[in-house]
Scaffold this motif. Structure first.
Motif, PDB file in Angstrom:
ATOM      1  N   UNK A 113       0.677  -1.483   0.141  1.00 30.41           N
ATOM      2  CA  UNK A 113      -0.316  -0.252   0.166  1.00 30.41           C
ATOM      3  C   UNK A 113       0.931   1.415   0.196  1.00 30.41           C
ATOM      4  N   UNK A 114       0.598   2.124  -0.835  1.00 26.98           N
ATOM      5  CA  UNK A 114       1.172   3.301  -1.404  1.00 26.98           C
ATOM      6  C   UNK A 114       0.102   4.290  -0.960  1.00 26.98           C
ATOM      7  N   UNK A 115      -0.210   4.767   0.272  1.00 24.30           N
ATOM      8  CA  UNK A 115      -1.198   5.747   0.529  1.00 24.30           C
ATOM      9  C   UNK A 115      -0.567   7.059   0.919  1.00 24.30           C
ATOM     10  N   UNK A 116      -1.630   8.396   0.328  1.00 23.98           N
ATOM     11  CA  UNK A 116      -1.625   9.929   1.086  1.00 23.98           C
ATOM     12  C   UNK A 116      -2.567  10.134   0.788  1.00 23.98           C
ATOM     13  N   UNK A 117      -3.227  11.757   1.351  1.00 21.04           N
ATOM     14  CA  UNK A 117      -3.988  12.105   2.299  1.00 21.04           C
ATOM     15  C   UNK A 117      -3.854  13.445   2.458  1.00 21.04           C
ATOM     16  N   UNK A 118      -4.439  14.974   2.370  1.00 18.66           N
ATOM     17  CA  UNK A 118      -4.204  15.442   3.335  1.00 18.66           C
ATOM     18  C   UNK A 118      -5.969  15.964   3.793  1.00 18.66           C
ATOM     19  N   UNK A 119      -5.573  16.785   4.261  1.00 21.34           N
ATOM     20  CA  UNK A 119      -7.104  17.501   4.688  1.00 21.34           C
ATOM     21  C   UNK A 119      -6.925  18.900   5.289  1.00 21.34           C
ATOM     22  N   UNK A 120      -7.633  19.589   4.515  1.00 22.25           N
ATOM     23  CA  UNK A 120      -7.841  21.655   4.479  1.00 22.25           C
ATOM     24  C   UNK A 120      -8.727  21.802   5.002  1.00 22.25           C
ATOM     25  N   UNK A 121      -9.204  22.802   5.816  1.00 21.43           N
ATOM     26  CA  UNK A 121     -10.137  23.541   6.640  1.00 21.43           C
ATOM     27  C   UNK A 121     -10.070  24.766   7.736  1.00 21.43           C
TER      28      UNK A 121
END
Length: 726
Positions: free
Chosen positions: A219-227
């Protein structure tokens, strides 16, 4: 080392602790805690003890010690009636959840009140949002039909998540964890705090890599969260962007019983024979998918009694899975036969990609009236889905008349979903409260795939709910409710013919007891289905479970969970589910003859599920927890075949957290550790089952042949992490 259920329960007790609590541990009565400001965004779809609904809450603080890179379903594993599984075997990558025996397609998921389930498959793919637990403020799991919400009807449970609340103070955070199978997570988080007491900006970036327990199940996983958040005395507005990109090596084929005994980690995905007759594995047999979400949430308090919520949302998904195919037929791809050295060639080795490109957008809204003895909520939502399904050949040994990236199929689908609802809680007096909930939902679905055929269906559903709550005193609370739910078929159901919509009647009878040191939640449920779309145990050609209408069926069970404080340092809590789950008068064609098998067990529905959490906290900065989960025997099909049995198993985990405080710019360092499957049990939490009629080995005689596949989970493994807070 395998353990019997009784040995495990004797060692650890039937406990769950804070993972199953239905009220916060700080409360000493049924009055509960005050709602925090951010919870207005989920107030229309969440419930409290004033509602006759069976539910469990899980907060950020309770998730934190175990949040070391595994998916949200794995973090929910110790909630009542929950069973989880992982394709790669270690909780990273594709993971799944079942509640009361109902799979993920039947668990309605919302994020800030906005539907998250895939509109067509109705499934929930947490792999598209890796490390999302790090941006989750709290979650609530409502078992059964629950309250009216947005998206597909709940046929086993509803799960709603609230993302990070705004922070009044600025902070920064760096977190990293590493463990077995080269599982490596790192993330950074920040918040500006409230600027001018009105505006806050916060965010997160994460990356997770893992080799997986199963061979090549990487698994190669990237994520982001901007609020961004704005608040004043009467207004709260949030704008959110979040998403992820996952590349996972396929691990959904499973293995047969013999391979399970001899080579548990074997992965047949990508296997082929080269020109010299050698076994090879295609290195890029991967799932590659991106998903981005945008949400705009606006809450306005109009007066002391009235408030409104409105949200706009848009989700963009696109990606493919890539496969090496050996000796595939030309006709599948529209290739014309070739003449090579005087011989006709009509098969070829090739590499193909099967694509999804979809858009999901809409609005959800609600208005709340809350005054004295009456709480009223009016709400609804309109959501639209547009999806393209197409396949490309990117390489072929013999391409004939084919061109690079020619589409050998090109399908479109559309789905619209509109619902309106009204809910009321009316307090008759100090003891009695009445609850009512009415929802109307209309769904339109169009598809033109070769697997689905031409589909142009419209469904209209009316879903009433009603109940009563009795507060005996400030510590004891009783409730009874009835709820109706209807659901449309999903895309894969059309592969099995002409599926019918399904109907569920759900009765819940419960008792809650809360005191400073003891909390107990007990309920009986009876879920009666008509035309239930149950899992057959089979998979289609992309690994998705297939379902079929089965006429009448039911689930009847008892759920008990509790939390007990033992002195000032120990917390112990039980949870257990005892149930019977049956298809009535199940018909099956065996050996060419249609037979009535009587009442059979519903697939993937164990009769007993028990969880456990014991926490020891000698000082404020340190805690250690011992967790266990027992899942009883279950069938992977609906004909009670012995070859379809998943054996009972017990999983035990050890978890610790230690916080080292500082003064000044560096606030603290938090160390966490998790040992999964402490006793190295041989666990198989999922699988598939299939039958087919064989008349080749003995012409003229039809014999039903059975087969099964299994998904083994990792033995003892660990994760260690540290979080630096500024």
């Amino acid at each position: 080392m395998k353990q019997s259920m009784f040995a495990t329960l004797a060692l650890l007790g039937l406990t769950m602790g804070s993972y199953a609590q239905q009220q916060p541990t700080e409360t000493d009565s049924l009055e509960g805690k005050k709602v925090v400001l951010d919870e207005v965004f989920v107030s229309a779809v969440r419930v409290t003890k004033e509602s006759p609904v069976t539910f469990s809450n899980l907060t950020k603080e309770e998730i934190k010690p175990r949040n070391l890179g595994q998916d949200i379903p794995i973090l929910m594993n110790f909630l009542p009636s929950v069973v989880t599984t992982s394709d790669a075997g270690a909780g990273v990558g594709y993971t799944g959840i079942r509640v009361r025996g109902s799979d993920a397609t039947r668990v309605n998921v919302t994020i800030n009140g906005i539907p998250y389930n895939d509109a067509e498959s109705q499934g929930t793919f947490w792999v598209n949002m890796p490390d999302f637990a790090s941006s989750t403020e709290s979650l609530q799991l409502q078992r059964g039909v629950g309250t009216s919400t947005n998206g597909a009807g709940a046929f086993g449970a509803s799960l709603n998540l609230l993302t990070d609340g705004f922070s009044e103070d600025a902070y920064a955070q760096i977190s990293s964890s590493y463990g077995s199978f080269n599982t490596f997570r790192r993330n950074i988080k920040f918040s500006t705090g409230l600027l001018n007491d009105m505006v806050e900006i916060s965010g997160r970036l994460s990356r997770i890599n893992s080799d997986g327990y199963i061979d090549r199940a990487t698994s190669d996983l990237d994520s982001y969260f901007l609020q961004g958040a704005y608040k004043d005395d009467n207004t709260l507005i949030k704008a959110l962007l979040f998403g992820g990109h996952e590349i996972t090596y396929q691990a959904w084929y499973g293995i047969d019983a013999e391979t399970l005994r001899t080579d548990r980690t074997f992965n047949p995905s990508g296997i082929y024979t080269d020109e010299n007759g050698n076994i090879q594995f295609y290195e890029n047999e991967v799932d590659d998918y991106k998903q981005d979400h945008a949400q705009l949430l606006w809450n306005e308090r109009l007066s002391d009694s009235w408030s409104t919520n409105i949200a706009l949302h848009y989700t963009k998904g696109r990606g493919f899975f890539e496969q090496f195919r050996e000796d595939d037929a030309f006709e599948t791809y529209g290739f014309e036969p070739l003449n090579v050295n005087g011989e006709e060639v009509n098969t070829t080795d090739l590499i193909r990609r099967r694509w999804l490109d979809n858009d999901f957008y809409g609005t959800v809204f609600s208005a709340t009236y809350d005054r004295e003895n009456l709480n009223l909520i009016f709400g609804g939502g309109w959501n639209n889905y547009e999806g393209d399904h197409f396949g490309e050949v990117i390489w072929a040994r013999f391409a004939s008349n084919g061109e690079y990236k020619d589409r050998y199929y090109d399908d479109t689908s559309k789905k619209s979903d509109f619902n309106i609802y009204s809910k009321a809680n009316y307090k008759l007096n100090d003891h009695w409260s009445l609850y009512g909930d009415l929802q109307y939902r209309t769904v339109g679905y169009q598809a033109n795939g070769e697997d689905t055929g031409m589909v142009d269906d419209t469904f209209n559903f009316f879903n009433p709910k009603a109940g009563v709550t009795y507060d005996l005193n400030r510590n004891n609370n009783f409730y009874f409710s009835y709820a109706r739910a209807n659901r449309e078929p999903n895309r894969n159901d059309y592969e099995n013919g002409s599926p019918r919509p399904e109907k569920l009647d759900d009765w819940e009878l419960g008792w809650r007891y809360i005191s400073p040191d003891v909390q107990v939640n007990t309920n009986l449920y009876y879920m009666k289905y008509q035309d239930q779309l149950v899992l057959t145990g089979e998979l289609n050609d992309v690994g998705a479970p297939l379902r079929a209408n089965v006429g009448d069926s039911y689930r009847f069970g008892l759920e008990v969970d509790a939390q007990v404080r033992i002195g000032t340092k120990f917390t112990w809590g039980p949870n257990i589910t005892l149930s019977t789950n049956k298809n009535r008068d199940f018909l099956f064609q065996r050996d060419g003859v249609l037979q009535n098998l009587g009442n059979t067990n519903i697939a993937y529905s164990p009769d007993i599920i028990a969880g456990n959490l014991i926490t020891y906290k000698p000082v404020e900065a340190f805690q250690i927890s011992l967790l266990s989960k027992y899942v009883g025997k279950q069938f992977m099909g609906n004909i009670d075949a012995e070859s379809s049995v998943l054996d009972a198993y017990t999983q035990t985990d050890l978890n610790f957290q230690y916080e080292l405080p500082f003064k000044g710019f560096l606030k603290s360092i938090v160390f966490s550790g998790l040992v999964n499957n402490l006793f190295d049990a041989d666990i198989v939490s999922n699988g598939y089952f299939f039958t087919f009629d064989d008349d080749f080995s003995n012409p003229g005689v039809i014999t039903t042949v059975e087969g099964a596949g299994y998904y083994p989970q990792a033995g003892i493994n660990f994760l260690l992490g540290a979080t630096v807070n500024f």
